[in-house]
Design a protein around this motif. Structure first.
Motif, PDB file in Angstrom:
ATOM      1  N   TYR A 160      -4.100   8.953 -16.621  1.00 29.85           N
ATOM      2  CA  TYR A 160      -3.821   7.621 -16.110  1.00 29.85           C
ATOM      3  C   TYR A 160      -4.503   6.501 -16.901  1.00 29.85           C
ATOM      4  N   THR A 216      -3.165   0.234 -11.060  1.00 33.78           N
ATOM      5  CA  THR A 216      -3.115   0.936  -9.778  1.00 33.78           C
ATOM      6  C   THR A 216      -1.700   1.062  -9.237  1.00 33.78           C
ATOM      7  N   ASP A 217      -0.923  -0.012  -9.299  1.00 29.95           N
ATOM      8  CA  ASP A 217       0.443   0.039  -8.779  1.00 29.95           C
ATOM      9  C   ASP A 217       1.297   1.043  -9.547  1.00 29.95           C
ATOM     10  N   ALA A 236       0.223   3.679 -11.144  1.00 31.98           N
ATOM     11  CA  ALA A 236      -0.252   5.021 -10.817  1.00 31.98           C
ATOM     12  C   ALA A 236       0.304   5.474  -9.467  1.00 31.98           C
ATOM     13  N   LYS A 237       0.341   4.562  -8.497  1.00 27.31           N
ATOM     14  CA  LYS A 237       0.914   4.905  -7.187  1.00 27.31           C
ATOM     15  C   LYS A 237       2.399   5.217  -7.314  1.00 27.31           C
ATOM     16  N   GLU A 238       3.103   4.414  -8.099  1.00 26.21           N
ATOM     17  CA  GLU A 238       4.530   4.641  -8.301  1.00 26.21           C
ATOM     18  C   GLU A 238       4.768   5.977  -9.000  1.00 26.21           C
ATOM     19  N   GLY A 278       2.870   8.618  -8.814  1.00 23.14           N
ATOM     20  CA  GLY A 278       2.633   9.661  -7.817  1.00 23.14           C
ATOM     21  C   GLY A 278       3.822   9.822  -6.890  1.00 23.14           C
ATOM     22  N   ALA A 279       4.412   8.708  -6.462  1.00 25.75           N
ATOM     23  CA  ALA A 279       5.581   8.764  -5.581  1.00 25.75           C
ATOM     24  C   ALA A 279       6.767   9.399  -6.306  1.00 25.75           C
ATOM     25  N   GLU A 286       6.301  13.156  -6.449  1.00 28.23           N
ATOM     26  CA  GLU A 286       6.615  13.780  -5.159  1.00 28.23           C
ATOM     27  C   GLU A 286       8.121  13.872  -4.956  1.00 28.23           C
TER      28      GLU A 286
END
Length: 59
Positions: free
Chosen positions: A19, A24-25, A27-29, A31-32, A35
């Motif tokens: 990463y 941060t945004d 990285a969250k995206e 991860g989503a 999934e």
């Protein structure tokens, strides 16, 4: 730094390699999306298994 947040240096290295430079945004995206990709792979595998079973029954 790893000891400060309670993780091993190896884990910190992996996170930085994976990463590094990502906000941060993003990285969250990411991860989503991972999934969702895993869920879609499971759905595809289930569909392929069902098709295989139907072909075997038809024989």
């Amino acid at each position: 730094m790893a000891a400060e947040i309670g993780i091993s240096p190896a884990t910190l290295y992996i996170w930085r390699r994976q990463y590094g430079g990502v906000d941060t945004d993003a990285a969250k995206e990411l991860g989503a999306l991972r999934e969702q990709n895993a869920r879609l792979k499971r759905l595809l595998a289930d569909a392929e298994l069902e098709k295989y079973a139907l072909r075997e029954i038809a024989k």
